[in-house]
Motif scaffolding. Sequence first.
Motif, PDB file in Angstrom:
ATOM      1  N   GLN A  60     -61.111 -24.377  77.592  1.00 56.19           N
ATOM      2  CA  GLN A  60     -62.246 -24.589  78.500  1.00 56.19           C
ATOM      3  C   GLN A  60     -63.321 -25.484  77.884  1.00 56.19           C
ATOM      4  O   GLN A  60     -64.467 -25.464  78.335  1.00 56.19           O
ATOM      5  CB  GLN A  60     -62.855 -23.239  78.885  1.00 56.19           C
ATOM      6  CG  GLN A  60     -61.889 -22.335  79.643  1.00 56.19           C
ATOM      7  CD  GLN A  60     -62.504 -20.988  79.983  1.00 56.19           C
ATOM      8  OE1 GLN A  60     -63.556 -20.618  79.480  1.00 56.19           O
ATOM      9  NE2 GLN A  60     -61.836 -20.236  80.842  1.00 56.19           N
ATOM     10  N   ARG A  62     -64.039 -28.706  77.961  1.00 52.86           N
ATOM     11  CA  ARG A  62     -64.719 -29.657  78.848  1.00 52.86           C
ATOM     12  C   ARG A  62     -65.666 -28.920  79.791  1.00 52.86           C
ATOM     13  O   ARG A  62     -66.791 -29.356  80.027  1.00 52.86           O
ATOM     14  CB  ARG A  62     -63.701 -30.458  79.664  1.00 52.86           C
ATOM     15  CG  ARG A  62     -62.953 -31.503  78.855  1.00 52.86           C
ATOM     16  CD  ARG A  62     -61.923 -32.227  79.712  1.00 52.86           C
ATOM     17  NE  ARG A  62     -62.507 -32.846  80.884  1.00 52.86           N
ATOM     18  CZ  ARG A  62     -63.108 -34.045  80.874  1.00 52.86           C
ATOM     19  NH1 ARG A  62     -63.179 -34.732  79.754  1.00 52.86           N
ATOM     20  NH2 ARG A  62     -63.626 -34.544  81.984  1.00 52.86           N
ATOM     21  N   ILE A  66     -69.367 -30.033  79.068  1.00 49.84           N
ATOM     22  CA  ILE A  66     -69.643 -31.182  79.932  1.00 49.84           C
ATOM     23  C   ILE A  66     -70.104 -30.686  81.306  1.00 49.84           C
ATOM     24  O   ILE A  66     -69.319 -30.137  82.080  1.00 49.84           O
ATOM     25  CB  ILE A  66     -68.402 -32.087  80.082  1.00 49.84           C
ATOM     26  CG1 ILE A  66     -67.939 -32.589  78.703  1.00 49.84           C
ATOM     27  CG2 ILE A  66     -68.703 -33.260  80.999  1.00 49.84           C
ATOM     28  CD1 ILE A  66     -66.682 -33.422  78.744  1.00 49.84           C
ATOM     29  N   ALA A 113     -67.188 -29.296  83.873  1.00 48.52           N
ATOM     30  CA  ALA A 113     -65.970 -29.992  84.281  1.00 48.52           C
ATOM     31  C   ALA A 113     -64.811 -29.003  84.409  1.00 48.52           C
ATOM     32  O   ALA A 113     -64.515 -28.257  83.483  1.00 48.52           O
ATOM     33  CB  ALA A 113     -65.627 -31.073  83.260  1.00 48.52           C
TER      34      ALA A 113
END
Length: 257
Positions: A60, A62, A66, A113
Amino acid sequence: PEELEKLITEKAKGGVFLSVLGYGTGNTQDHTMETLADKGNGNYAYIDSLSEARKVLVDQMRGTLITVAKDVKIQVEFNPAVVQSYRLIGYENRMLAKEDFNDDAKDAGEIGAGHTVTALYEIVPVGVTTADGKPVVDPLKYQSVPAAAPTEAAKTGEMMTVKLRFKKPDGDKSELIDFPVSDENQKLEKSNPEFRFATAVASFGLLLRDSSYRGDLTWEQVRQLALGAKGEDPNGYRGEFIQLIDKARGILGDGRP
Protein backbone atom coordinates in the motif's frame (compact mmCIF):
# COMPACT_ATOMS: atom_id res chain seq x y z
CA PRO A 1 0.87 19.19 20.60
CA GLU A 2 -0.81 22.43 19.54
CA GLU A 3 2.44 23.87 18.16
CA LEU A 4 3.10 20.62 16.28
CA GLU A 5 -0.36 20.63 14.73
CA LYS A 6 0.09 24.27 13.70
CA LEU A 7 3.43 23.48 12.03
CA ILE A 8 1.99 20.47 10.19
CA THR A 9 -1.02 22.49 8.99
CA GLU A 10 1.22 25.26 7.66
CA LYS A 11 3.45 22.79 5.80
CA ALA A 12 0.39 21.05 4.31
CA LYS A 13 -0.76 24.37 2.86
CA GLY A 14 2.63 24.62 1.15
CA GLY A 15 2.29 21.17 -0.45
CA VAL A 16 4.24 19.10 2.12
CA PHE A 17 1.91 16.32 3.29
CA LEU A 18 2.52 14.12 6.34
CA SER A 19 1.76 10.44 6.81
CA VAL A 20 2.29 8.94 10.26
CA LEU A 21 3.42 5.40 11.08
CA GLY A 22 3.41 3.99 14.61
CA TYR A 23 5.52 0.98 15.61
CA GLY A 24 5.55 -1.61 18.38
CA THR A 25 2.85 -3.20 20.51
CA GLY A 26 0.62 -1.45 23.02
CA ASN A 27 0.35 2.32 23.58
CA THR A 28 -0.93 2.73 20.02
CA GLN A 29 -1.88 6.42 20.35
CA ASP A 30 -4.34 6.03 17.47
CA HIS A 31 -6.02 9.36 18.19
CA THR A 32 -2.74 11.29 18.11
CA MET A 33 -1.61 9.64 14.87
CA GLU A 34 -4.96 10.24 13.22
CA THR A 35 -4.99 13.90 14.29
CA LEU A 36 -1.46 14.57 12.97
CA ALA A 37 -2.16 12.79 9.68
CA ASP A 38 -5.43 14.72 9.28
CA LYS A 39 -3.65 18.03 9.80
CA GLY A 40 -0.96 16.97 7.33
CA ASN A 41 -3.37 15.78 4.60
CA GLY A 42 -1.87 12.30 4.83
CA ASN A 43 -2.66 8.84 6.16
CA TYR A 44 -1.72 6.90 9.26
CA ALA A 45 -1.10 3.26 10.11
CA TYR A 46 0.11 1.23 13.08
CA ILE A 47 2.71 -1.45 12.41
CA ASP A 48 2.91 -4.20 14.99
CA SER A 49 4.07 -7.16 12.89
CA LEU A 50 6.11 -8.05 9.82
CA SER A 51 2.97 -8.76 7.80
CA GLU A 52 1.51 -5.36 8.68
CA ALA A 53 4.79 -3.68 7.71
CA ARG A 54 4.72 -5.46 4.36
CA LYS A 55 1.12 -4.38 3.77
CA VAL A 56 1.73 -0.68 4.59
CA LEU A 57 5.26 -0.19 3.25
CA VAL A 58 5.13 -2.46 0.20
CA ASP A 59 1.62 -3.33 -0.95
CA GLN A 60 0.00 0.00 0.00
CA MET A 61 3.01 2.31 -0.32
CA ARG A 62 1.53 4.47 -3.10
CA GLY A 63 -1.77 4.81 -1.26
CA THR A 64 -0.01 5.69 2.00
CA LEU A 65 2.45 8.25 0.67
CA ILE A 66 0.84 9.66 -2.50
CA THR A 67 -2.29 11.77 -1.98
CA VAL A 68 -4.44 12.08 -5.12
CA ALA A 69 -7.35 14.03 -3.60
CA LYS A 70 -7.56 16.11 -0.44
CA ASP A 71 -10.46 17.36 1.68
CA VAL A 72 -12.71 14.66 0.25
CA LYS A 73 -16.33 14.90 1.42
CA ILE A 74 -19.22 12.57 0.68
CA GLN A 75 -22.85 13.58 1.06
CA VAL A 76 -25.80 11.23 0.58
CA GLU A 77 -29.35 12.45 0.03
CA PHE A 78 -32.04 9.79 0.36
CA ASN A 79 -35.31 9.92 -1.54
CA PRO A 80 -38.13 10.07 1.08
CA ALA A 81 -40.52 8.51 -1.44
CA VAL A 82 -38.43 5.32 -1.26
CA VAL A 83 -36.49 5.44 2.04
CA GLN A 84 -38.34 5.62 5.35
CA SER A 85 -35.23 5.81 7.57
CA TYR A 86 -31.51 5.11 7.42
CA ARG A 87 -28.46 4.70 9.66
CA LEU A 88 -24.79 5.15 8.82
CA ILE A 89 -22.72 2.29 10.26
CA GLY A 90 -19.43 3.58 11.61
CA TYR A 91 -17.63 6.83 10.69
CA GLU A 92 -18.82 8.45 13.94
CA ASN A 93 -15.66 10.57 14.11
CA ARG A 94 -15.94 11.62 10.46
CA MET A 95 -19.39 13.17 10.48
CA LEU A 96 -19.76 16.68 9.07
CA ALA A 97 -22.67 19.11 9.28
CA LYS A 98 -24.56 19.41 5.99
CA GLU A 99 -23.45 23.05 5.79
CA ASP A 100 -19.80 21.92 5.74
CA PHE A 101 -20.12 20.08 2.43
CA ASN A 102 -19.84 23.19 0.27
CA ASP A 103 -17.46 24.99 2.63
CA ASP A 104 -13.98 24.71 1.09
CA ALA A 105 -12.45 26.04 4.32
CA LYS A 106 -13.64 22.93 6.20
CA ASP A 107 -10.96 20.27 6.50
CA ALA A 108 -11.83 16.71 5.49
CA GLY A 109 -10.12 13.41 4.69
CA GLU A 110 -7.57 12.53 2.03
CA ILE A 111 -7.55 9.74 -0.55
CA GLY A 112 -4.29 8.05 -1.55
CA ALA A 113 -3.39 6.44 -4.86
CA GLY A 114 -5.32 3.19 -5.24
CA HIS A 115 -7.44 3.78 -2.14
CA THR A 116 -11.12 2.98 -1.97
CA VAL A 117 -13.58 4.14 0.69
CA THR A 118 -16.55 2.03 1.74
CA ALA A 119 -19.49 3.34 3.78
CA LEU A 120 -22.36 1.07 4.80
CA TYR A 121 -25.92 2.22 5.50
CA GLU A 122 -28.81 0.35 7.02
CA ILE A 123 -31.89 1.41 5.05
CA VAL A 124 -35.56 0.91 5.93
CA PRO A 125 -37.78 1.20 2.82
CA VAL A 126 -41.08 3.06 2.88
CA GLY A 127 -43.94 0.89 4.17
CA VAL A 128 -41.86 -1.43 6.36
CA THR A 129 -43.27 -2.04 9.85
CA THR A 130 -41.85 -3.63 13.01
CA ALA A 131 -42.38 -7.30 13.83
CA ASP A 132 -45.56 -6.48 15.78
CA GLY A 133 -47.00 -4.43 12.92
CA LYS A 134 -46.28 -0.98 14.34
CA PRO A 135 -44.80 1.67 12.03
CA VAL A 136 -41.06 2.20 12.45
CA VAL A 137 -41.76 5.89 13.10
CA ASP A 138 -45.16 7.27 14.09
CA PRO A 139 -46.66 9.81 11.65
CA LEU A 140 -46.35 13.43 12.77
CA LYS A 141 -49.47 15.23 13.99
CA TYR A 142 -48.69 18.77 12.86
CA GLN A 143 -46.86 18.27 9.59
CA SER A 144 -46.71 15.82 6.73
CA VAL A 145 -43.64 13.77 5.86
CA PRO A 146 -41.99 14.83 3.69
CA ALA A 147 -43.00 18.36 4.69
CA ALA A 148 -42.32 19.74 1.20
CA ALA A 149 -44.03 18.50 -1.94
CA PRO A 150 -41.91 15.84 -3.69
CA THR A 151 -39.92 16.96 -6.71
CA GLU A 152 -39.99 15.28 -10.10
CA ALA A 153 -36.73 13.52 -9.16
CA ALA A 154 -38.47 11.90 -6.17
CA LYS A 155 -40.90 10.25 -8.57
CA THR A 156 -38.15 8.48 -10.53
CA GLY A 157 -37.77 5.73 -7.93
CA GLU A 158 -34.12 6.58 -7.28
CA MET A 159 -33.09 5.56 -3.77
CA MET A 160 -30.44 8.23 -3.25
CA THR A 161 -28.03 10.69 -4.79
CA VAL A 162 -24.36 10.47 -3.81
CA LYS A 163 -22.31 13.66 -3.98
CA LEU A 164 -18.52 13.72 -3.84
CA ARG A 165 -16.58 16.94 -3.34
CA PHE A 166 -12.76 17.00 -3.45
CA LYS A 167 -9.73 19.18 -4.09
CA LYS A 168 -6.72 18.32 -6.20
CA PRO A 169 -3.54 17.88 -4.12
CA ASP A 170 -2.26 21.31 -5.20
CA GLY A 171 -5.65 23.03 -5.35
CA ASP A 172 -7.75 25.10 -2.96
CA LYS A 173 -11.08 25.02 -4.82
CA SER A 174 -13.19 21.88 -4.66
CA GLU A 175 -14.77 19.99 -7.55
CA LEU A 176 -18.14 18.25 -7.42
CA ILE A 177 -19.26 14.86 -8.75
CA ASP A 178 -22.77 13.50 -8.15
CA PHE A 179 -24.71 10.50 -9.40
CA PRO A 180 -28.04 8.80 -8.58
CA VAL A 181 -28.33 5.28 -7.15
CA SER A 182 -31.31 2.95 -7.54
CA ASP A 183 -32.23 -0.18 -5.58
CA GLU A 184 -31.65 -3.30 -7.68
CA ASN A 185 -33.48 -5.54 -5.16
CA GLN A 186 -30.48 -7.84 -5.00
CA LYS A 187 -30.18 -10.42 -2.23
CA LEU A 188 -27.03 -10.45 -0.08
CA GLU A 189 -25.92 -13.86 -1.30
CA LYS A 190 -26.07 -12.62 -4.91
CA SER A 191 -24.20 -9.38 -4.26
CA ASN A 192 -20.62 -8.49 -5.14
CA PRO A 193 -17.99 -10.39 -3.05
CA GLU A 194 -16.41 -7.05 -2.08
CA PHE A 195 -19.71 -5.90 -0.62
CA ARG A 196 -20.26 -9.19 1.21
CA PHE A 197 -16.79 -9.09 2.76
CA ALA A 198 -17.29 -5.47 3.84
CA THR A 199 -20.59 -6.54 5.40
CA ALA A 200 -18.77 -9.28 7.31
CA VAL A 201 -16.27 -6.73 8.67
CA ALA A 202 -19.07 -4.36 9.78
CA SER A 203 -20.95 -7.28 11.35
CA PHE A 204 -17.77 -8.27 13.21
CA GLY A 205 -17.68 -4.76 14.69
CA LEU A 206 -21.31 -5.01 15.80
CA LEU A 207 -20.55 -8.23 17.67
CA LEU A 208 -17.38 -6.86 19.28
CA ARG A 209 -19.30 -3.84 20.59
CA ASP A 210 -22.32 -5.93 21.52
CA SER A 211 -24.28 -3.32 19.58
CA SER A 212 -28.01 -3.05 20.13
CA TYR A 213 -28.29 -3.31 16.33
CA ARG A 214 -26.72 -6.76 16.17
CA GLY A 215 -30.12 -8.48 16.34
CA ASP A 216 -29.75 -12.27 16.02
CA LEU A 217 -26.33 -12.03 14.38
CA THR A 218 -23.88 -14.80 15.37
CA TRP A 219 -20.12 -15.35 15.06
CA GLU A 220 -20.74 -18.30 12.76
CA GLN A 221 -22.85 -16.20 10.39
CA VAL A 222 -20.10 -13.59 10.20
CA ARG A 223 -17.46 -16.26 9.64
CA GLN A 224 -19.40 -17.95 6.85
CA LEU A 225 -20.11 -14.60 5.20
CA ALA A 226 -16.38 -13.75 5.23
CA LEU A 227 -15.39 -17.22 4.01
CA GLY A 228 -17.84 -17.06 1.12
CA ALA A 229 -16.45 -13.71 -0.02
CA LYS A 230 -12.76 -14.40 0.66
CA GLY A 231 -11.83 -14.99 -2.99
CA GLU A 232 -8.22 -15.56 -4.02
CA ASP A 233 -6.77 -13.41 -1.20
CA PRO A 234 -3.20 -13.23 -2.64
CA ASN A 235 -1.81 -11.30 0.34
CA GLY A 236 -3.63 -13.27 3.01
CA TYR A 237 -5.29 -10.23 4.61
CA ARG A 238 -8.78 -11.69 4.43
CA GLY A 239 -7.52 -14.93 5.90
CA GLU A 240 -6.11 -12.92 8.82
CA PHE A 241 -9.53 -11.37 9.34
CA ILE A 242 -11.16 -14.79 9.50
CA GLN A 243 -8.56 -15.77 12.11
CA LEU A 244 -9.57 -12.68 14.10
CA ILE A 245 -13.18 -13.86 14.02
CA ASP A 246 -12.12 -17.22 15.45
CA LYS A 247 -9.98 -15.58 18.16
CA ALA A 248 -12.76 -13.20 19.19
CA ARG A 249 -15.26 -16.04 19.24
CA GLY A 250 -12.93 -18.09 21.43
CA ILE A 251 -12.52 -15.23 23.90
CA LEU A 252 -16.09 -13.92 23.97
CA GLY A 253 -17.99 -17.15 23.32
CA ASP A 254 -21.02 -17.69 21.11
CA GLY A 255 -23.37 -15.74 23.36
CA ARG A 256 -23.42 -12.02 23.92
CA PRO A 257 -20.01 -10.70 25.05
